[in-house]
Design a protein around this motif. Structure first.
Motif, PDB file in Angstrom:
ATOM      1  N   ILE A 122     -49.973 -23.164  -6.557  1.00  0.00           N
ATOM      2  CA  ILE A 122     -49.126 -22.762  -5.423  1.00  0.00           C
ATOM      3  C   ILE A 122     -47.769 -23.448  -5.542  1.00  0.00           C
ATOM      4  O   ILE A 122     -47.683 -24.690  -5.584  1.00  0.00           O
ATOM      5  N   GLN A 123     -46.739 -22.651  -5.656  1.00  0.00           N
ATOM      6  CA  GLN A 123     -45.373 -23.170  -5.709  1.00  0.00           C
ATOM      7  C   GLN A 123     -44.776 -23.085  -4.305  1.00  0.00           C
ATOM      8  O   GLN A 123     -44.635 -22.001  -3.737  1.00  0.00           O
ATOM      9  N   ILE A 124     -44.448 -24.261  -3.754  1.00  0.00           N
ATOM     10  CA  ILE A 124     -43.873 -24.305  -2.401  1.00  0.00           C
ATOM     11  C   ILE A 124     -42.375 -24.043  -2.506  1.00  0.00           C
ATOM     12  O   ILE A 124     -41.619 -24.888  -2.978  1.00  0.00           O
ATOM     13  N   SER A 125     -41.971 -22.866  -2.097  1.00  0.00           N
ATOM     14  CA  SER A 125     -40.554 -22.523  -2.116  1.00  0.00           C
ATOM     15  C   SER A 125     -40.008 -22.630  -0.684  1.00  0.00           C
ATOM     16  O   SER A 125     -40.594 -23.344   0.142  1.00  0.00           O
ATOM     17  N   THR A 126     -38.953 -21.955  -0.383  1.00  0.00           N
ATOM     18  CA  THR A 126     -38.306 -22.137   0.926  1.00  0.00           C
ATOM     19  C   THR A 126     -37.679 -20.830   1.401  1.00  0.00           C
ATOM     20  O   THR A 126     -37.292 -19.990   0.573  1.00  0.00           O
ATOM     21  N   ASP A 127     -37.543 -20.686   2.715  1.00  0.00           N
ATOM     22  CA  ASP A 127     -36.863 -19.487   3.244  1.00  0.00           C
ATOM     23  C   ASP A 127     -35.380 -19.472   2.870  1.00  0.00           C
ATOM     24  O   ASP A 127     -34.728 -18.430   2.972  1.00  0.00           O
ATOM     25  N   GLU A 128     -34.847 -20.627   2.438  1.00  0.00           N
ATOM     26  CA  GLU A 128     -33.415 -20.662   2.099  1.00  0.00           C
ATOM     27  C   GLU A 128     -33.096 -19.811   0.872  1.00  0.00           C
ATOM     28  O   GLU A 128     -31.938 -19.515   0.605  1.00  0.00           O
ATOM     29  N   VAL A 129     -34.121 -19.410   0.104  1.00  0.00           N
ATOM     30  CA  VAL A 129     -33.847 -18.555  -1.065  1.00  0.00           C
ATOM     31  C   VAL A 129     -33.328 -17.179  -0.634  1.00  0.00           C
ATOM     32  O   VAL A 129     -32.690 -16.478  -1.411  1.00  0.00           O
ATOM     33  N   TYR A 130     -33.576 -16.789   0.614  1.00  0.00           N
ATOM     34  CA  TYR A 130     -33.087 -15.487   1.087  1.00  0.00           C
ATOM     35  C   TYR A 130     -31.609 -15.534   1.496  1.00  0.00           C
ATOM     36  O   TYR A 130     -30.998 -14.494   1.701  1.00  0.00           O
ATOM     37  N   GLY A 131     -31.083 -16.750   1.690  1.00  0.00           N
ATOM     38  CA  GLY A 131     -29.759 -16.855   2.307  1.00  0.00           C
ATOM     39  C   GLY A 131     -29.920 -16.813   3.805  1.00  0.00           C
ATOM     40  O   GLY A 131     -30.986 -17.124   4.324  1.00  0.00           O
ATOM     41  N   HIS A 132     -28.862 -16.434   4.525  1.00  0.00           N
ATOM     42  CA  HIS A 132     -29.027 -16.392   5.983  1.00  0.00           C
ATOM     43  C   HIS A 132     -28.971 -14.953   6.477  1.00  0.00           C
ATOM     44  O   HIS A 132     -28.579 -14.035   5.780  1.00  0.00           O
ATOM     45  N   VAL A 133     -29.433 -14.769   7.701  1.00  0.00           N
ATOM     46  CA  VAL A 133     -29.538 -13.424   8.260  1.00  0.00           C
ATOM     47  C   VAL A 133     -29.007 -13.457   9.693  1.00  0.00           C
ATOM     48  O   VAL A 133     -29.333 -14.362  10.450  1.00  0.00           O
ATOM     49  N   LEU A 134     -28.130 -12.488  10.023  1.00  0.00           N
ATOM     50  CA  LEU A 134     -27.574 -12.508  11.377  1.00  0.00           C
ATOM     51  C   LEU A 134     -28.481 -11.781  12.356  1.00  0.00           C
ATOM     52  O   LEU A 134     -28.614 -12.179  13.504  1.00  0.00           O
ATOM     53  N   GLU A 135     -29.110 -10.705  11.876  1.00  0.00           N
ATOM     54  CA  GLU A 135     -30.036  -9.949  12.738  1.00  0.00           C
ATOM     55  C   GLU A 135     -31.309  -9.631  11.962  1.00  0.00           C
ATOM     56  O   GLU A 135     -31.273  -9.483  10.746  1.00  0.00           O
ATOM     57  N   GLY A 136     -32.410  -9.442  12.686  1.00  0.00           N
ATOM     58  CA  GLY A 136     -33.678  -9.102  12.031  1.00  0.00           C
ATOM     59  C   GLY A 136     -34.273 -10.307  11.322  1.00  0.00           C
ATOM     60  O   GLY A 136     -33.825 -11.440  11.521  1.00  0.00           O
ATOM     61  N   SER A 137     -35.288 -10.060  10.506  1.00  0.00           N
ATOM     62  CA  SER A 137     -35.998 -11.159   9.839  1.00  0.00           C
ATOM     63  C   SER A 137     -36.234 -10.814   8.373  1.00  0.00           C
ATOM     64  O   SER A 137     -36.295  -9.648   8.007  1.00  0.00           O
TER      65      SER A 137
END
Ligand SMILES: NC(=O)c1ccc[n+]([C@@H]2O[C@H](COP(=O)([O-])OP(=O)(O)OC[C@H]3O[C@@H](n4cnc5c(N)ncnc54)[C@H](O)[C@@H]3O)[C@@H](O)[C@H]2O)c1
Length: 336
Positions: A122-137
């Protein structure tokens, strides 16, 4: 059923909570921890593990093939929490991030290929790989647009792990979690920094106007998700793990102040971080389909976290006294 785990980076925040979680929820396990004891590691975390049967500590670097081979010998499950993790430090200099978060992951993956009994990596990554989001998920299939050197390095490890699934059939799962909080977090992180400052009667530094939005995940909920994935995740898949509880930094600060009996005069506004991501938000329906859900509201998690820091001053006081204050919130303001 007997199982042997290698947990890397467990002298740090999330990994240490995960080792305690494993021993609380499973019998007949052996756990080896591999950690280089970097600045965010606590020797007290390792000392606490000595109470457990079948626990072994290997002090070493995930970039060192010999240390990795020693630590991974016979493991059925590897969970890689080891990483350079501080965004502000990566903005200052990303060298160590490239080494640990990419080359270190590669060293682990190469050794994993030689461990024929291995059932899960299991490689623990991060939500920061998506960049940021202004609306939605973000969904697991969303575009990957990391916006700081930490996030870009983590994406390297994230995709490298996936490539070992595709290329060599290694049983890899990648997780992308949102902002964790809870006991044993290094004091550069906003929540422990604020709590310990307030215990000491000091102010708390808020970046810019505090409008950035973060999703907060109590570390215990993160641990239960990773534990579930060991048995029920699907190889080659990515799983978002979020608290699904979004707060602006000002809302978060307000809650901590209220719970600790302080008012807004304890806030000090400081210059914003360059390239500061505005909002992160994760869709966690894929995890929920596996039967996982968060057990803690932000208020419950914060109460537990504040209580832990109040009760464990012996853990954090020496860290606070020896901390490199250049990397605290306010760092960018100080550089003007
Ligand atoms: N904290 C969060 O909010 C969060 C959110 C999402 C993902 N993550 C990920 O979770 C993992 C754990 O994060 P954390 O907050 O517990 O970090 P942490 O900084 O508290 O702990 C990291 C640990 O890894 C060790 N380490 C660093 N480089 C190493 C190396 N080269 N070899 C061996 N050990 C090394 C450190 O000594 C430390 O004990 C990281 O992979 C991070 O990217 C964290």
């Amino acid at each position: 059923m007997f199982r042997k785990y290698l947990i890397t980076g467990a002298a740090g925040f999330i990994g240490s909570n995960f080792v305690h979680y494993l021993y609380r929820h499973h019998k007949d396990i052996e756990v080896t921890v591999l950690d280089k004891m970097g600045y965010s590691a606590s020797p007290l975390n390792i000392k606490d593990f000595q109470q457990y049967p079948g626990f072994t500590f290997v002090q070493g670097d995930i970039c060192d093939p010999v240390a990795v081979q020693t630590a991974m010998q016979g493991a059925q499950v590897v969970v890689n929490f080891a990483a350079e993790t501080a965004v502000d430090r990566s903005i200052d200099n990303a060298n160590s991030f490239l080494k640990t978060d990419i080359a270190g992951v590669h060293t682990l993956l190469q050794e994993a290929r030689r461990q024929k009994q291995l059932q899960r990596f299991i490689q623990i990554s991060t939500d920061e790989v998506y960049g940021h989001v202004l609306e939605g998920s973000f969904h697991e299939t969303s575009e990957l647009k990391p916006r700081n050197p930490y996030a870009a390095s983590k994406l390297g490890g994230d995709r490298l792990a996936y490539s070992f699934f595709v290329t060599y059939g290694l049983p890899v799962i990648v997780t992308r979690a949102s902002n964790n909080y809870g006991p044993r977090a290094y004091l550069e992180k906003v929540i422990p920094l604020f709590i310990t400052n307030l215990i000491d009667g000091q102010q708390v530094p808020v970046y810019g106007e505090g409008k950035q939005i973060r999703d907060w995940l109590f570390v215990e909920d993160h641990c239960s998700a990773v534990d579930l994935l060991v048995d029920h995740g699907v190889n080659g898949e990515v799983y978002n793990i979020g608290g699904e509880q979004e707060l602006t930094n000002m809302e978060l600060t307000g809650r901590i102040l209220r719970m600790m009996g302080k008012d807004k005069s304890a806030i000090k506004f400081v210059q914003d971080r360059p390239g500061h991501d505005f909002r992160y938000s994760l869709d966690c329906s894929k995890m929920r389909k596996l039967g996982w859900k968060q057990r803690y509201t932000v208020d419950e998690g914060l109460e537990q976290t504040i209580a832990w820091y109040r009760d464990n001053e012996h853990w954090w006081r020496p860290i606070k006294e020896n901390m490199d204050n250049r990397y605290l919130a306010g760092f960018w303001g100080d550089k003007k």
